[in-house]
Enzyme design. Structure first.
Site, mmCIF file in Angstrom:
data_model
loop_
_atom_site.group_PDB
_atom_site.id
_atom_site.type_symbol
_atom_site.label_atom_id
_atom_site.label_comp_id
_atom_site.label_asym_id
_atom_site.label_seq_id
_atom_site.Cartn_x
_atom_site.Cartn_y
_atom_site.Cartn_z
ATOM 1 N N LYS A 22 14.245 55.639 112.827
ATOM 2 C CA LYS A 22 14.136 54.298 112.226
ATOM 3 C C LYS A 22 14.663 53.236 113.186
ATOM 4 C CE LYS A 22 17.636 52.700 109.480
ATOM 5 N NZ LYS A 22 18.133 51.356 109.787
ATOM 6 N N ASN A 23 15.851 53.464 113.727
ATOM 7 C CA ASN A 23 16.491 52.409 114.520
ATOM 8 C C ASN A 23 15.827 52.205 115.876
ATOM 9 O OD1 ASN A 23 18.160 51.797 112.462
ATOM 10 N ND2 ASN A 23 19.983 52.812 113.291
ATOM 11 N N ARG A 93 18.678 43.079 108.796
ATOM 12 C CA ARG A 93 19.222 42.272 109.889
ATOM 13 C C ARG A 93 18.433 42.433 111.183
ATOM 14 N NH1 ARG A 93 24.084 40.574 109.425
ATOM 15 N NH2 ARG A 93 24.227 40.511 111.684
ATOM 16 N N CYS A 117 26.679 41.115 105.396
ATOM 17 C CA CYS A 117 26.084 42.433 105.202
ATOM 18 C C CYS A 117 27.136 43.290 104.518
ATOM 19 C CB CYS A 117 25.741 42.979 106.583
ATOM 20 S SG CYS A 117 25.326 44.699 106.633
ATOM 21 N N ARG A 122 29.098 41.231 110.798
ATOM 22 C CA ARG A 122 27.996 41.413 111.745
ATOM 23 C C ARG A 122 27.441 40.099 112.317
ATOM 24 N NH1 ARG A 122 24.151 46.101 109.373
ATOM 25 N NH2 ARG A 122 23.680 46.515 111.547
ATOM 26 N N ASP A 307 27.087 55.779 111.866
ATOM 27 C CA ASP A 307 26.031 56.045 110.879
ATOM 28 C C ASP A 307 26.129 57.450 110.271
ATOM 29 O OD1 ASP A 307 25.092 53.519 111.295
ATOM 30 O OD2 ASP A 307 23.427 54.103 112.587
ATOM 31 N N ARG A 401 15.550 53.036 102.661
ATOM 32 C CA ARG A 401 15.496 52.271 103.909
ATOM 33 C C ARG A 401 15.434 53.194 105.121
ATOM 34 N NH1 ARG A 401 19.735 47.468 104.419
ATOM 35 N NH2 ARG A 401 18.495 47.332 106.294
#
Ligand code: EPU
Length: 422
Positions: A22-23, A93, A117, A122, A307, A401
């Site tokens: 995802k990232n 974001r 957030c 952030r 994470d 997400r």
């Protein structure tokens, strides 16, 4: 809204394949704005954050076509608006990172400030400092950042004050079309950054050194089209490995990149798991054993990832002994603690809520719990799998997400889990 209902006590067993990261993917989609020919992303994960990014590009008039194999074709030439509205940026974001590519290619853009957030304040100061160094005029107005440049951005020296993943990625995508050479120092080294650089280079950019603390970017006139598949999702892989360990189970994960999970694998071995690593596959066998507690300090890659902090905390909650978990990246990333406590976990927060002291308990007990952010919700699902009795995890949209088909995958591994309307 939906919830996940889990009957605890299953022992995970079986084989799954990792998704694309995802990232990485959300940054590749933002970077596709730089190309003046179609870009194709392969095997894109079906996730809410990815849809948000695609929706944002669609909102700007970019043609995005997705087929049934999750191949995403993006052609940015049809862009008709250079504005990213608050309604979309506030939900994710990372969509702020369209600012740099838009200024680099079109000379102007207006992007909403992301705002606060759940896991921390952030700020985006490092992003804006870098864009200014590249010659952009940056103004703040009514919650939006307006960036302009007359002519092209100019290559520059950018020294990050600290490691920022999004900042490194954002400025890399701004600098590829700048005039001259950009040197970025003190860069973050996450695998997703190296992956973004590979993608940009496939499109004709000249980025060197990504994955190290010094990145050198030789600006080019234009980026052309190309095809690319992102690396596999080390956080998804890590989450399933921790879930397997917490249940005493045995799983194999293919399409993984074990070298990207080195910090986690070493902690899982310390916790008592047998781990075998082959080319592209990680196998974990806990052999029904109760895990041993492991101390964890999160940090920028290659240290233990923030994470996976919530997920490893669940493992420690069930382990033999006591442990400390220190969160060094975000100032408010322990929101799973009160929820885990509702399931019987013994956790004390210390040092201004930056350290959690966890005393392992013999069992967790199922309860209704509430997801507060993406990774916190994963930790609650793991707790629900290992707990005695039934757990419901509400606000599943957080988990959607970043984890595709989580209930199908867990069912395949033997977990009694289903999605219901809440
Ligand atoms: N920071 C600043 N100023 C900046 C940029 C960052 O103060 O200009 C601070 C942040 O507030 C934070 C720290 O620096 O305290 C690190 O932030 P970073 O920029 O590295 O994080 P990010 O780019 O916002 C990405 C991931 C996160 C992951 C972090 C850290 C994406 C889309 N997001 O966020 O992923 O936790 O790096 O590894 O890549 C997740 O997937 O659940 C997630 C939150």
């Amino acid at each position: 809204m939906a919830l996940l209902r889990i009957q605890g006590g299953s022992i995970l067993n079986g084989e799954i394949s990792a998704s694309s990261a995802k990232n990485s993917v959300i940054n590749l989609i933002a970077a596709a704005l730089l190309a003046d020919e179609p870009v194709t992303l392969l095997n894109v994960p079906h996730l809410r954050d990815v849809s948000t990014m695609i929706e944002l590009l669609g909102h700007m008039g970019v043609v995005v076509v997705i087929n049934e194999r999750m191949q995403v074709d993006i052609h940015a030439n049809s862009i008709s608006s250079l504005k990213a509205p608050y309604e979309l940026v506030k939900t994710m974001r990372a969509s702020f990172n369209v600012l740099g590519p838009l200024i680099a290619r079109y000379g102007e853009a207006e992007v909403s400030l992301p705002g606060g957030c759940a896991i921390g304040t952030r700020p985006v100061d490092q992003h804006l400092k870098g864009l200014r160094a590249l010659g952009a005029d940056i103004e703040m107005k009514e919650g939006y950042v307006r960036g302009t440049v007359s002519g092209r951005l100019k290559g520059a020296q950018i020294d990050f004050d600290f490691s920022t993943v999004g900042g490194t990625e954002h400025l890399m995508t701004a600098a590829v079309l700048a005039d001259g050479v950009t040197i970025m120092e003190n860069c973050a080294k996450e695998p997703e950054i190296e992956n973004l650089a590979e993608f940009l280079n496939v499109l004709g950019a000249d980025v060197r050194g990504a994955g190290t603390s010094r990145i050198e970017i030789h600006g080019v006139e234009r980026l052309h089209g190309g095809r690319f598949e992102a690396i596999s999702d080390r956080i998804e892989v890590g989450t399933y490995l921790i879930a397997a360990a917490a249940s005493g189970g045995c799983v194999g994960i293919s399409n993984a990149l074990p070298q990207h999970n080195a910090a986690l694998l070493s902690k899982l071995r310390e916790a008592g798991a047998d781990i075998k690593v082959e080319d592209g596959r990680i196998a974990l066998d806990m052999k029904g054993r109760r895990p041993k507690s492991v101390n964890v300090v999160t940090g920028p890659y290659p240290a233990f990832p923030t994470d996976l902090q919530a997920q490893i905390m669940t493992l420690n909650c069930l382990s033999q002994g006591s442990s400390s978990i220190q969160e060094t990246i975000f100032e408010n990333r322990f929101m799973h603690v009160p929820e885990l406590a509702r399931m019987g976990a013994d956790i004390q927060l210390q040092n201004n809520n930056s350290v959690a002291l966890v005393q392992g308990v013999a069992e967790l007990v199922g309860a209704p719990v509430m997801a507060t952010d993406l990774r916190a919700s994963a930790s609650l699902v793991i707790a629900g799998i290992a707990a005695r009795g039934e757990t419901t995890v509400d606000r599943v949209y957080h988990i959607d997400r970043g984890y595709q088909q989580i209930e199908e995958r867990l069912q395949r591994l033997g977990v009694d889990i289903r999605r219901e309307a809440s």
